[in-house]
Enzyme design. Sequence first.
Site, mmCIF file in Angstrom:
data_model
loop_
_atom_site.group_PDB
_atom_site.id
_atom_site.type_symbol
_atom_site.label_atom_id
_atom_site.label_comp_id
_atom_site.label_asym_id
_atom_site.label_seq_id
_atom_site.Cartn_x
_atom_site.Cartn_y
_atom_site.Cartn_z
ATOM 1 N N GLY A 123 0.789 -1.131 -0.135
ATOM 2 C CA GLY A 123 -0.142 -0.035 0.105
ATOM 3 C C GLY A 123 0.859 1.360 -0.077
ATOM 4 C CD GLU A 138 8.549 -2.870 -4.910
ATOM 5 O OE1 GLU A 138 8.750 -2.577 -3.838
ATOM 6 O OE2 GLU A 138 7.998 -2.792 -5.817
HETATM 7 C C1 FAD Z 1 1.240 -3.393 -12.986
HETATM 8 C C2 FAD Z 1 1.507 -2.366 -11.889
HETATM 9 C C3 FAD Z 1 1.394 -2.838 -10.721
HETATM 10 C C4 FAD Z 1 1.453 -1.893 -9.426
HETATM 11 N N1 FAD Z 1 1.460 -2.319 -8.177
HETATM 12 C C5 FAD Z 1 1.445 -1.587 -7.067
HETATM 13 C C6 FAD Z 1 1.210 -1.967 -5.787
HETATM 14 O O1 FAD Z 1 0.878 -3.034 -5.716
HETATM 15 N N2 FAD Z 1 1.442 -1.169 -4.947
HETATM 16 C C7 FAD Z 1 1.594 0.171 -5.071
HETATM 17 O O2 FAD Z 1 1.700 0.890 -4.131
HETATM 18 N N3 FAD Z 1 1.703 0.758 -6.389
HETATM 19 C C8 FAD Z 1 1.641 -0.184 -7.227
HETATM 20 N N4 FAD Z 1 1.948 0.210 -8.699
HETATM 21 C C9 FAD Z 1 2.197 1.738 -8.905
HETATM 22 C C10 FAD Z 1 3.439 2.175 -9.357
HETATM 23 O O3 FAD Z 1 4.430 2.207 -8.138
HETATM 24 C C11 FAD Z 1 3.613 3.645 -9.925
HETATM 25 O O4 FAD Z 1 3.088 3.279 -11.037
HETATM 26 C C12 FAD Z 1 4.754 4.055 -9.888
HETATM 27 O O5 FAD Z 1 5.277 4.381 -8.884
HETATM 28 C C13 FAD Z 1 4.519 5.484 -10.666
HETATM 29 O O6 FAD Z 1 3.582 6.304 -10.205
HETATM 30 P P1 FAD Z 1 2.236 6.850 -11.018
HETATM 31 O O7 FAD Z 1 1.769 5.724 -11.948
HETATM 32 O O8 FAD Z 1 1.361 7.843 -10.568
HETATM 33 O O9 FAD Z 1 3.072 7.845 -12.348
HETATM 34 P P2 FAD Z 1 3.663 9.264 -11.972
HETATM 35 O O10 FAD Z 1 4.426 9.315 -10.982
HETATM 36 O O11 FAD Z 1 2.663 10.471 -12.343
HETATM 37 O O12 FAD Z 1 4.533 9.394 -13.405
HETATM 38 C C14 FAD Z 1 4.129 9.711 -14.607
HETATM 39 C C15 FAD Z 1 5.406 9.634 -15.510
HETATM 40 O O13 FAD Z 1 6.097 10.841 -15.007
HETATM 41 C C16 FAD Z 1 7.461 10.497 -14.708
HETATM 42 N N5 FAD Z 1 7.844 11.183 -13.671
HETATM 43 C C17 FAD Z 1 7.205 11.208 -12.393
HETATM 44 N N6 FAD Z 1 8.145 12.211 -11.568
HETATM 45 C C18 FAD Z 1 9.222 12.399 -12.235
HETATM 46 C C19 FAD Z 1 10.202 13.293 -11.980
HETATM 47 N N7 FAD Z 1 10.532 13.750 -10.906
HETATM 48 N N8 FAD Z 1 11.136 13.421 -12.929
HETATM 49 C C20 FAD Z 1 10.978 12.732 -14.124
HETATM 50 N N9 FAD Z 1 9.887 12.126 -14.592
HETATM 51 C C21 FAD Z 1 9.125 12.096 -13.587
HETATM 52 C C22 FAD Z 1 7.396 9.071 -14.382
HETATM 53 O O14 FAD Z 1 8.653 8.468 -14.816
HETATM 54 C C23 FAD Z 1 6.156 8.659 -15.209
HETATM 55 O O15 FAD Z 1 6.759 8.365 -16.605
HETATM 56 C C24 FAD Z 1 1.509 -0.544 -9.815
HETATM 57 C C25 FAD Z 1 1.747 -0.172 -11.046
HETATM 58 C C26 FAD Z 1 1.680 -0.915 -12.134
HETATM 59 C C27 FAD Z 1 1.834 -0.451 -13.467
#
Ligand code: FAD
Lengths: 388, 348
Positions: A132, A254
């Site tokens: 989470g 991880e």
């Molecule tokens: C299949 C799958 C399973 C998952 N399972 C879990 C889970 O079990 N538990 C959990 O907690 N989360 C889970 N996640 C979430 C995952 O950890 C997040 O998707 C990830 O951390 C990115 O966050 P976001 O999707 O909000 O994208 P954002 O953070 O909004 O990012 C969008 C884009 O912007 C880029 N970006 C963001 N900040 C910056 C920066 N400072 N500099 C440059 N680029 C940037 C990112 O690299 C990305 O390309 C899962 C995701 C997927 C796809």
Amino acid sequence: MQALTFAPPPPPNDQTEALRHEVRDFLAVELRDRPAQKRAESWSGGDPAFSRKMGERGWLGMMWPKKYGGHERSALERYVVLEEMLAAGAPVGYHWVAERQSGPNILKNGTQAQRDLILPRIARGELCFCIGMSEPDSGSDLAAARTRAERAQGGWLVNGTKVWTSSAHKADYMILFCRTGAKSDDDRHAGASQFLVDMKQAQQGGMTVRPIIDMHGEHHFNEVSIEDLLLPEDALLGKEGDGWKQVTGELAFERSGPDRFLSSFTLLVELVRELGPAAPERAAVAIGRITSHILALRRLSRSVAGMLQNGEDPALQASLVKDLGNSLEQEMVEIIRLLTDAEPTEAEGNPPYSVVLAHLILTAPSFSLRGGTREILRGIIARGLGLR
Amino acid sequence: MTDQLADSAEKLFTAHAGKAVLGAAEQGVFPQPLWDAVVEAGFTAALLPEEAGGFGATVAEAMGLLRISAAYAAPVPLGETMLAGWLLARAGLAVPEGALSIAPVRTKDRLTLTRDGDGWTLTGTATRIPWARDAAAIAVLAEGPDGPAVALLPKGSFTVAHDRNTAHEPRDTITVEATLPAGAVALANTTAAQLRAAGAAIRTVQMAGALSRVLSITIGYVQTRVQFGRPIGKFQAIQQNMAILAGQSAAALAAADNATDALAGTLSPLLVGSAKARAGEAASIGAGLAHQAHGAIGFTQEYDLHYVTKRLWSWRDEFGNEAEWNALVGRAALEAGPDGLWPLLTAA
Ligand SMILES: Cc1cc2nc3c(=O)[nH]c(=O)nc-3n(C[C@H](O)[C@H](O)[C@H](O)COP(=O)(O)OP(=O)(O)OC[C@H]3O[C@@H](n4cnc5c(N)ncnc54)[C@H](O)[C@@H]3O)c2cc1C
């Protein structure tokens, strides 16, 4: 730049190779009828019965102390089991997160009671955990998490929303990352804590798990909303306010394993089957390139396993392995699809190769998102290089 | 490798392989003081078994020394001398003092031994021979009447036509028509493929060393070059590219360690081939990113970067490029088949 050194990986020995053959013999029987399209699910595919069998064999919690149901075996022995499972496409998803990071976190930070309660059950393959961390407004920027636990009569009162929570609908426990205090001006990582949440109890008292169907049509992740959930006092994992330190410690587990570069391995196997030994030179070169990458990554990944065992903190090395590994997993799909004229489809009745190809095309975009995005990993590496 | 050994190597190359030495070497001046120091320190004997004149270093230590020499772009035949000694010692021939090289290094080149009384005649032409003009002797893997044989060919018994690689390291053509005494020839228990693999392992280790230097030069540069009011290393685009460069450097080092294991063991073509190919790819990506981050200064003779990148651009092709080795690795994978593929990888 000393930080970028990889220690020599622990060398294989008779014991590790005997174990490897034991695992292979086990898998030859267990996976005899597992079709390629299921193998392609890699560690996203789970089966509680399979996890229990692994537990019976002593292949879960392998490095943990015996008093917690562990087996006090080496990092390399555990590594052998992990990579053999992944290469064979075994359904390890049920226990994967629990064994990979939740268990080690509890072992390191948990109370005696938490360890006694949880660890033996993970080692028996009985427990499924979910993570989470992410929230609607807090993805890459985990420190922006808004879910909050307040001290209350009899424990902690939690409110907030978690999202993308893989397996929340199946999990026995969640390790919840949330705010318990204020960030300070000079430390936005302050004031966070982790909790060990019993999912069944929580869903009777303020937690709601809703499926989110992914673009592949599957139900793996979920939205978890939490409203006035009362967690008992002893749900706190580790120290109040140490959440950030604990969560980053978890990420080294991880991010560095063979699950970060073998997600597309079944596709390579099916390609080799499809082409046969008389494949054209072009295909041999491409397959060789993929293989060469895997062999280098295997060395790096085993090195991190050894460093973790020695109590070092290879967070930077782990990010590097994951970035290289995810790039390969994704690139493999693009390279391999050009080596035959098959069109990708998951519709029934199609040859396994086409089905596996479609499966990977449709899941590969997630490889460089889950567990920390490519850009975030590269940012961590840049920090290690002294650039941030 | 012990810190002490690494430190002494770092000190030696810092003292003797400075900019002036590298520049002069490009103009064809052999850096005698550097070479004397390398020999004096025993580095050239590091890969030899003790009975052949070695000092009991492990293969990993020998390769560690070579990696450090490459990080300094040391313009001396350390790898070649190690390789020649390795070939001679395996054949039971004495290893002479001085700079050594090996021949042939191109797959199509042949040198042929025929009997001549009690001795031998060696004839043929071999191209791209590293450091031939500076070598005291060349260890030749020749075709003999009874199969492959190793012959020790002393300076003066062959003619040299100068040629070079992109870093101006000598890669000469030798023409041989020499009579050799019986004692200069022995049956080889090394095949041409094994010599090529050992050469590939050497170049892999050198590439890893050079690429680690490319990384440190480039990180240093982006931390000091200021544009738009801040060090360019503060820009995220640069940071992301530096992370890629660091990843390629780490992959090359892992490949070099795999190649070192192979050299210490059975010379597994899969392990060496995959390592050479992986390091070669890392060299290409890494050199490109490093030059991009440097702007025009990196494109000058004056600035150090080119001494390492020009070596990378040649070393990736010497003893087999990525296409050659990946084809071999890929064939092995295809022959192993769907069920044998993974076992092949874990046994490598
Ligand atoms: C299949 C799958 C399973 C998952 N399972 C879990 C889970 O079990 N538990 C959990 O907690 N989360 C889970 N996640 C979430 C995952 O950890 C997040 O998707 C990830 O951390 C990115 O966050 P976001 O999707 O909000 O994208 P954002 O953070 O909004 O990012 C969008 C884009 O912007 C880029 N970006 C963001 N900040 C910056 C920066 N400072 N500099 C440059 N680029 C940037 C990112 O690299 C990305 O390309 C899962 C995701 C997927 C796809």
